[in-house]
Design a protein around this motif. Structure first.
Motif, PDB file in Angstrom:
ATOM      1  N   ARG A  40      -5.402  -6.194  -1.978  1.00 22.76           N
ATOM      2  CA  ARG A  40      -6.496  -6.389  -2.939  1.00 22.76           C
ATOM      3  C   ARG A  40      -6.122  -7.454  -3.968  1.00 22.76           C
ATOM      4  O   ARG A  40      -6.949  -8.305  -4.339  1.00 22.76           O
ATOM      5  N   ARG A  41      -4.879  -7.412  -4.430  1.00 20.86           N
ATOM      6  CA  ARG A  41      -4.417  -8.405  -5.401  1.00 20.86           C
ATOM      7  C   ARG A  41      -4.440  -9.799  -4.794  1.00 20.86           C
ATOM      8  O   ARG A  41      -4.856 -10.770  -5.439  1.00 20.86           O
ATOM      9  N   ALA A  58     -12.596 -14.657   0.948  1.00 20.12           N
ATOM     10  CA  ALA A  58     -11.272 -14.591   0.326  1.00 20.12           C
ATOM     11  C   ALA A  58     -10.285 -13.833   1.211  1.00 20.12           C
ATOM     12  O   ALA A  58      -9.126 -14.232   1.355  1.00 20.12           O
ATOM     13  N   ALA A  59     -10.726 -12.730   1.827  1.00 22.06           N
ATOM     14  CA  ALA A  59      -9.857 -11.954   2.709  1.00 22.06           C
ATOM     15  C   ALA A  59      -9.470 -12.771   3.936  1.00 22.06           C
ATOM     16  O   ALA A  59      -8.321 -12.747   4.386  1.00 22.06           O
ATOM     17  N   SER A  60     -10.431 -13.504   4.468  1.00 26.78           N
ATOM     18  CA  SER A  60     -10.177 -14.349   5.631  1.00 26.78           C
ATOM     19  C   SER A  60      -9.136 -15.419   5.315  1.00 26.78           C
ATOM     20  O   SER A  60      -8.156 -15.602   6.047  1.00 26.78           O
ATOM     21  N   VAL A  61      -9.330 -16.118   4.209  1.00 29.97           N
ATOM     22  CA  VAL A  61      -8.413 -17.189   3.824  1.00 29.97           C
ATOM     23  C   VAL A  61      -7.036 -16.631   3.455  1.00 29.97           C
ATOM     24  O   VAL A  61      -5.997 -17.225   3.786  1.00 29.97           O
ATOM     25  N   ALA A  62      -7.020 -15.470   2.783  1.00 28.41           N
ATOM     26  CA  ALA A  62      -5.746 -14.843   2.422  1.00 28.41           C
ATOM     27  C   ALA A  62      -4.945 -14.486   3.665  1.00 28.41           C
ATOM     28  O   ALA A  62      -3.735 -14.750   3.747  1.00 28.41           O
ATOM     29  N   THR A 138      -5.855  -5.481   5.811  1.00 34.66           N
ATOM     30  CA  THR A 138      -6.921  -6.366   5.330  1.00 34.66           C
ATOM     31  C   THR A 138      -8.290  -5.794   5.673  1.00 34.66           C
ATOM     32  O   THR A 138      -9.196  -5.765   4.835  1.00 34.66           O
ATOM     33  N   ARG A 139      -8.451  -5.299   6.898  1.00 30.12           N
ATOM     34  CA  ARG A 139      -9.737  -4.750   7.318  1.00 30.12           C
ATOM     35  C   ARG A 139     -10.048  -3.427   6.611  1.00 30.12           C
ATOM     36  O   ARG A 139     -11.216  -3.057   6.464  1.00 30.12           O
ATOM     37  N   ALA A 140      -9.007  -2.711   6.174  1.00 29.78           N
ATOM     38  CA  ALA A 140      -9.227  -1.481   5.413  1.00 29.78           C
ATOM     39  C   ALA A 140      -9.712  -1.795   3.999  1.00 29.78           C
ATOM     40  O   ALA A 140     -10.419  -1.004   3.384  1.00 29.78           O
ATOM     41  N   VAL A 141      -9.342  -2.972   3.497  1.00 29.67           N
ATOM     42  CA  VAL A 141      -9.710  -3.368   2.137  1.00 29.67           C
ATOM     43  C   VAL A 141     -11.052  -4.093   2.100  1.00 29.67           C
ATOM     44  O   VAL A 141     -11.866  -3.878   1.201  1.00 29.67           O
TER      45      VAL A 141
END
Length: 239
Positions: A40-41, A58-62, A138-141
């Protein structure tokens, strides 16, 4: 395990190996752990840097950024030393708010046992190891497509190949450039990366990769797309 030459390829191929980076070891978290708060951070940090409120982007790029770091280190080490670093649970740590090369910390790096098939070793110990764990976390978040994330990993691997291939050619090391290409092909031809894109033979500008998935970055840069994007034109809404 000496990773000094690997670091000379570029910042994505380097990682911290000192005993306590900057005296802040407590801030580094085990990458292999299901640390949803850390993800998340990281997503929040990337969203802020991109200037977007879209958490899926953002999750994808992270995820793509961390995948690029891990696969650069694994591919580069396998090509230049013939060994893959041990990135097992509890060894590799990361800092969600720091950029490369300070985001990853591997104290006292050690190599995995010698292997006849380095592609299998990278697949078993990197793709099926910390990247699979980070994929699930990542998918859980954030509700983002599994196939999209593996496509991001494949794109990151292809990007690592281009940098490493060019570095080898510039230093007149054609055998290692060929080894990097062969290893990348082997990784892309088997799960979990199979079907995520097509890698073409080296052209004057180096190896080229075309994805079968989209990382969603066009939503941040209206009308713009990544060089390996599956989309032929930016979606109308993004324009």
């Amino acid at each position: 395990m000496n990773l000094r030459e690997l670091a000379s390829v570029g910042p994505f191929f380097a990682l911290r190996t000192d005993d306590d980076p900057g005296g802040a070891g407590e801030e580094y978290l085990p990458l292999a752990a299901r640390t949803e708060e850390a993800v998340r951070r990281r997503v929040a940090t990337v969203a802020d840097r991109l200037g977007t409120a879209d958490r899926r982007v953002a999750a994808s790029v992270a995820y793509q950024g961390i995948a690029g770091r891990l696969l650069s280190v694994a591919l580069g080490s396998a090509v230049l030393t013939g060994r893959v670093p041990d990135l097992a649970d509890g060894r590799l740590r990361w800092h969600p708010a720091r950029p490369a090369p300070d985001d990853l910390w591997l104290p006292a790096p050690a190599a995995l046992p010698p292997a006849a098939d380095l592609a299998d070793q990278v697949r078993d110990h990197v793709l099926a190891g910390p990247l699979t764990t980070l994929h699930a976390t990542t998918r859980a978040v954030v509700p983002v497509s599994s196939r999209l994330l593996w496509g991001n990993a494949a794109s990151s691997l292809a990007g690592s190949l281009r940098v490493l291939h060019a570095w080898c050619r510039e230093r007149h090391r054609p055998e290692e450039a060929a080894r990097a290409l062969a290893l990348t092909r082997a990784l892309l031809d088997a799960p979990p990366l199979s079907g995520t894109g097509t890698l073409t033979a080296p052209a004057p500008g180096g190896p080229a990769f075309a994805r079968t998935t989209c990382c969603l970055y066009y939503r941040v840069l209206p009308g713009g797309m990544c060089g390996d994007c599956v989309l032929r034109h930016a979606p109308r809404a993004a324009r």
